[in-house]
Design a protein around this motif. Structure first.
Motif, PDB file in Angstrom:
ATOM      1  N   ILE A   1     -44.112 -42.267  12.062  1.00 30.36           N
ATOM      2  CA  ILE A   1     -43.151 -43.317  12.464  1.00 30.36           C
ATOM      3  C   ILE A   1     -43.057 -44.426  11.409  1.00 30.36           C
ATOM      4  N   THR A   2     -44.170 -44.642  10.648  1.00 30.35           N
ATOM      5  CA  THR A   2     -44.174 -45.752   9.676  1.00 30.35           C
ATOM      6  C   THR A   2     -42.953 -45.671   8.763  1.00 30.35           C
ATOM      7  N   ASP A   3     -42.622 -44.448   8.298  1.00 28.01           N
ATOM      8  CA  ASP A   3     -41.483 -44.295   7.383  1.00 28.01           C
ATOM      9  C   ASP A   3     -40.156 -44.625   8.050  1.00 28.01           C
ATOM     10  N   ALA A   4     -40.113 -44.567   9.374  1.00 29.46           N
ATOM     11  CA  ALA A   4     -38.845 -44.789  10.083  1.00 29.46           C
ATOM     12  C   ALA A   4     -38.651 -46.251  10.475  1.00 29.46           C
ATOM     13  N   ILE A   5     -39.670 -47.093  10.218  1.00 28.04           N
ATOM     14  CA  ILE A   5     -39.567 -48.490  10.672  1.00 28.04           C
ATOM     15  C   ILE A   5     -38.853 -49.353   9.635  1.00 28.04           C
ATOM     16  N   GLU A   6     -37.865 -50.119  10.109  1.00 21.35           N
ATOM     17  CA  GLU A   6     -37.141 -51.033   9.214  1.00 21.35           C
ATOM     18  C   GLU A   6     -37.697 -52.450   9.296  1.00 21.35           C
ATOM     19  N   ASN A   7     -38.065 -52.845  10.508  1.00 24.90           N
ATOM     20  CA  ASN A   7     -38.365 -54.256  10.716  1.00 24.90           C
ATOM     21  C   ASN A   7     -39.373 -54.416  11.850  1.00 24.90           C
ATOM     22  N   VAL A   8     -40.332 -55.317  11.688  1.00 30.82           N
ATOM     23  CA  VAL A   8     -41.247 -55.634  12.795  1.00 30.82           C
ATOM     24  C   VAL A   8     -41.315 -57.160  12.954  1.00 30.82           C
ATOM     25  N   GLU A   9     -40.768 -57.646  14.057  1.00 34.49           N
ATOM     26  CA  GLU A   9     -40.846 -59.081  14.367  1.00 34.49           C
ATOM     27  C   GLU A   9     -42.062 -59.296  15.257  1.00 34.49           C
ATOM     28  N   CYS A  10     -43.057 -60.014  14.737  1.00 37.39           N
ATOM     29  CA  CYS A  10     -44.287 -60.243  15.518  1.00 37.39           C
ATOM     30  C   CYS A  10     -44.167 -61.582  16.246  1.00 37.39           C
ATOM     31  N   TRP A  11     -44.639 -61.617  17.462  1.00 36.93           N
ATOM     32  CA  TRP A  11     -44.584 -62.860  18.255  1.00 36.93           C
ATOM     33  C   TRP A  11     -45.941 -63.057  18.928  1.00 36.93           C
ATOM     34  N   ILE A  12     -46.489 -64.254  18.782  1.00 40.94           N
ATOM     35  CA  ILE A  12     -47.808 -64.516  19.364  1.00 40.94           C
ATOM     36  C   ILE A  12     -47.700 -65.547  20.483  1.00 40.94           C
ATOM     37  N   TRP A  13     -48.199 -65.163  21.654  1.00 38.37           N
ATOM     38  CA  TRP A  13     -48.278 -66.084  22.789  1.00 38.37           C
ATOM     39  C   TRP A  13     -49.749 -66.485  22.920  1.00 38.37           C
ATOM     40  N   GLY A  14     -50.090 -67.656  22.405  1.00 35.11           N
ATOM     41  CA  GLY A  14     -51.493 -68.088  22.422  1.00 35.11           C
ATOM     42  C   GLY A  14     -52.015 -68.276  23.847  1.00 35.11           C
ATOM     43  N   HIS A  15     -51.241 -69.027  24.655  1.00 38.49           N
ATOM     44  CA  HIS A  15     -51.579 -69.208  26.074  1.00 38.49           C
ATOM     45  C   HIS A  15     -50.518 -68.470  26.876  1.00 38.49           C
ATOM     46  N   GLY A  16     -50.401 -67.169  26.665  1.00 39.91           N
ATOM     47  CA  GLY A  16     -49.296 -66.405  27.249  1.00 39.91           C
ATOM     48  C   GLY A  16     -49.169 -66.555  28.751  1.00 39.91           C
ATOM     49  N   MET A  17     -50.254 -66.359  29.466  1.00 41.90           N
ATOM     50  CA  MET A  17     -50.176 -66.423  30.934  1.00 41.90           C
ATOM     51  C   MET A  17     -51.537 -66.756  31.528  1.00 41.90           C
ATOM     52  N   ILE A  18     -51.513 -67.415  32.686  1.00 34.54           N
ATOM     53  CA  ILE A  18     -52.750 -67.642  33.439  1.00 34.54           C
ATOM     54  C   ILE A  18     -53.285 -66.278  33.852  1.00 34.54           C
ATOM     55  N   TYR A  19     -54.594 -66.126  33.959  1.00 37.31           N
ATOM     56  CA  TYR A  19     -55.066 -64.915  34.618  1.00 37.31           C
ATOM     57  C   TYR A  19     -55.962 -65.279  35.815  1.00 37.31           C
TER      58      TYR A  19
ATOM     59  N   GLY B   1     -39.847 -58.352   8.231  1.00 38.18           N
ATOM     60  CA  GLY B   1     -40.305 -58.977   9.475  1.00 38.18           C
ATOM     61  C   GLY B   1     -41.035 -60.276   9.245  1.00 38.18           C
ATOM     62  N   SER B   2     -41.544 -60.851  10.319  1.00 40.01           N
ATOM     63  CA  SER B   2     -42.262 -62.130  10.225  1.00 40.01           C
ATOM     64  C   SER B   2     -43.160 -62.302  11.455  1.00 40.01           C
ATOM     65  N   ILE B   3     -44.006 -63.332  11.401  1.00 39.95           N
ATOM     66  CA  ILE B   3     -44.808 -63.683  12.587  1.00 39.95           C
ATOM     67  C   ILE B   3     -44.259 -64.989  13.142  1.00 39.95           C
ATOM     68  N   LYS B   4     -43.959 -64.987  14.405  1.00 39.65           N
ATOM     69  CA  LYS B   4     -43.485 -66.236  15.023  1.00 39.65           C
ATOM     70  C   LYS B   4     -44.185 -66.449  16.371  1.00 39.65           C
ATOM     71  N   GLY B   5     -43.828 -67.527  17.021  1.00 38.12           N
ATOM     72  CA  GLY B   5     -44.399 -67.827  18.335  1.00 38.12           C
ATOM     73  C   GLY B   5     -43.791 -69.121  18.832  1.00 38.12           C
ATOM     74  N   PRO B   6     -44.273 -69.606  19.970  1.00 36.93           N
ATOM     75  CA  PRO B   6     -43.759 -70.892  20.461  1.00 36.93           C
ATOM     76  C   PRO B   6     -43.921 -71.966  19.386  1.00 36.93           C
TER      77      PRO B   6
END
Ligand SMILES: Cc1cc2nc3c(=O)[nH]c(=O)nc-3n(C[C@H](O)[C@H](O)[C@H](O)COP(=O)(O)OP(=O)(O)OC[C@H]3O[C@@H](n4cnc5c(N)ncnc54)[C@H](O)[C@@H]3O)c2cc1C
Length: 560
Positions: free
Chosen positions: A483-501, A52-57
């Motif tokens: 579940i940890t043993d069953a995981i193949e891949n984790v793609e992380c995505w970060i939304w810094g300014h995801g949404m107005i609140y 996996g990896s960490i990504k974002g905009p």
């Protein structure tokens, strides 16, 4: 269950003073944006077999805008009649609306190599999956504009007794949602299993109150709570609720059940990325009271979803304006020339070149915190940019070989655990007609709302892959032991300014209205942060509103 949210036990800020954290974060923001695009795990890590990896905009784009990095001198200049900047739902909707009205002389610029913004999606060998927005509900019957769009893309296939018939493939397949509570998965997310009679009575009282709000109209004849928010009644009896937090309102109404309060916190986190103490009471009630859609073949509030989430809606919108879109084009400056035309400087990310576009008019479908940076001091507006608050989100797409089963209701589309920091995960493959594959992609959503937004954002940008896994895995293991043993891949995505609140006094305050106003009749604004409520419907209507403002000023015949 300990009763303590899991990720308060570990995490990046713990053990660091606030000051040293800010110093560290300050250093980081002048260096890198995400910690990043690479997977860092220690050699002996329990996650070493998970890919996996960490990504974002686009990190480079954010870096250029915020840190004012030097760019090449613009090599060329060209003329465009109308420029739309930003290819999220609001920009695409503005473009579609112009085209629908016969106005075709426009170009849409998007900095990413894809359109969709927060409604973007991806896919792997198992399934398509959302990176942000993942559903809408059936729409309010008075909302003719979205109804028409949903008809255009065959989400509404016809009408029976004046009620829309929704495409069965897009209505969420059963079973829809479950909650892990007091050791068992119950059906539905409103807490029920093992609640005391007094807790159940409070839940009932809350929903009776909401039923009354759903029907209530103001002295202007409008519903108190509607979608888009700008259609809601301006009656002071409702507006006053914008002046206090949802938490204060619930206290005034003497709601104390921990189960009800957990549920309401969950709902606010789900739609706004913040808890009841941060959003206004008006917004908290709007979440429940604004949806009144009726269908011939579905219940009120029924969910429409796709494996790629709202990425599916993005694709339908972008198809309508395909020839007008330029991707990989980041606007980094907007100003006026001496003739009062709008000058936009554009950075081509792939070629590392810049150019200038001179436009008669522009629709800014970008968030206001971006607009502030693009306008610098050359375009001024009577708004307080600092009063707009954005929630950050962490989204993980988790590919599992199999899902360990647990007690109670089986896998649903939406799966939530009581009193945990996340808002749970959705099964991206729920809408797949064949369910033969044991492998699944689960999209797990964590609103970063335990610290003030700026701190949460900076912390998010600096965490390593392993630190994110340390935050997520205890909760997933609690939901599905081993579940940890069953995981193949984790793609992380970060939304810094995801949404107005919708903080107190934002929705009905002067700032939001002022931010919707054009500048000099040729710079228009469309983005969900102008609604204060970040959902597809609001983005869609913001696009139509800005495009209509433009069409009202310019003769649409002139360029066809
Ligand atoms: C984690 C998460 C989950 C969500 N879930 C849901 C959901 O389930 N249902 C729902 O209805 N809504 C959901 N939302 C809300 C979602 O944000 C809205 O539905 C909608 O997608 C917002 O569209 P927008 O056009 O207003 O904004 P954005 O998506 O922010 O679009 C702005 C666009 O402008 C581009 N841009 C920015 N700066 C520049 C520049 N300088 N030059 C050129 N282009 C630029 C961006 O790349 C982006 O494409 C979710 C949001 C998040 C973050």
């Amino acid at each position: 269950m300990s009763g303590h949210p899991f990720y308060k036990r570990r995490g990046f800020i713990n053990g660091l003073s606030r000051r040293s954290f800010l110093l560290k974060a300050g250093l980081v923001t002048t260096g890198i944006l995400l910690n990043s695009c690479i997977r860092k795990v220690k050699p002996g890590s329990q996650y070493k077999n998970i890919k996996g990896s960490i990504k974002g905009p686009n990190a480079k784009a954010g870096h250029i805008l915020r840190d004012k990095l030097p760019l090449p001198v613009p090599g060329s200049t060209r003329r465009v009649k109308t420029l739309i900047i930003g290819g999220g739902i609001s920009g695409l909707s503005a473009a579609r609306w112009l085209k629908k009205q016969g106005y075709t002389d426009f170009e849409l610029l998007e900095l990413e190599d894809h359109v969709g913004g927060n409604s973007h999606s991806r896919k792997n060998d198992i399934s398509a999956y959302p990176l942000g927005a993942h559903y809408i509900t059936i729409v309010n019957n008075e909302d003719k504009l979205i109804t028409e769009f949903l008809q255009d893309c065959n989400v509404i296939t016809g009408f029976e007794n004046n009620l829309p018939v929704y495409n069965e493939y897009y209505l969420c397949f059963d079973p829809e949602e479950r909650l892990l509570i007091n050791g068992q998965w119950q059906e539905g997310i409103v807490p029920d299993f093992s609640l005391t009679p007094s807790d159940k009575a409070e839940v009932k009282k809350f929903f009776a109150l909401i039923d009354a709000f759903k029907k209530a109209k103001g002295s202007d004849g409008k519903y108190g709570f509607d979608i888009p928010v700008d259609n809601s009644s301006a009656d002071e009896n409702f507006r006053v609720l914008d002046g206090i937090t949802f938490k204060e309102y619930l206290q005034q109404q003497q709601f104390t059940s921990k189960y009800l309060l957990w549920y309401l916190n969950y709902c606010c986190k789900d739609d706004y990325g913040q808890k009841i103490d941060k959003v206004s009471a008006w917004a908290g009630i709007h979440y429940f009271a604004s949806r009144r859609g009726k269908a011939a073949n579905a219940e009120s509030n029924a969910v429409l979803t796709w494996p790629e989430g709202n990425g599916w809606l993005t694709n339908r919108l972008s198809e309508t304006v395909a020839g007008h879109i330029r991707k990989g084009s980041m606007c980094y400056n907007v100003s006026y020339d001496e003739q009062g035309r709008v000058v936009a400087n554009i950075y081509n990310i792939a070629n590392n070149t810049t150019s200038t576009i001179v436009a008669d008019n522009v629709i800014m479908a970008t968030p206001q915190f971006v607009n502030q940076r693009l306008f610098k001091e050359t375009i001024t507006r009577p708004i307080d940019y600092q009063a707009l608050n954005y929630s950050s989100w962490f989204v993980a797409n988790i590919t599992v070989k199999r899902l360990p089963q647990t007690k109670g209701a089986g896998l649903c589309w939406d799966n939530v655990a009581f009193d945990t920091p996340s808002v749970g995960y959705v099964n991206a493959g729920q809408q797949a007609v064949s369910q033969s594959n044991e492998k699944k992609v689960l999209t797990w959503y964590l609103p970063l709302c335990d610290h003030e937004p700026r701190i949460a954002r900076l912390a998010a940008y600096t965490r390593t892959y392993e630190q994110w896994m340390d935050i997520m895995m205890p909760e997933l293991e609690y939901m599905h032991p081993r579940i940890t043993d069953a995981i193949e891949n984790v793609e992380c995505w970060i939304w810094g300014h995801g949404m107005i609140y919708p903080a107190v006094n934002y929705i009905w305050g002067k700032n939001r209205k002022a931010a919707q106003q054009p500048v000099k009749n040729n710079v228009f604004f469309a983005h969900t942060d102008l609604s204060g409520i970040s959902i597809f419907e609001e983005a869609f209507h913001q696009g139509v509103r800005a495009a209509s403002q433009l069409l009202a000023i310019y003769d649409k015949q002139a360029n066809t």
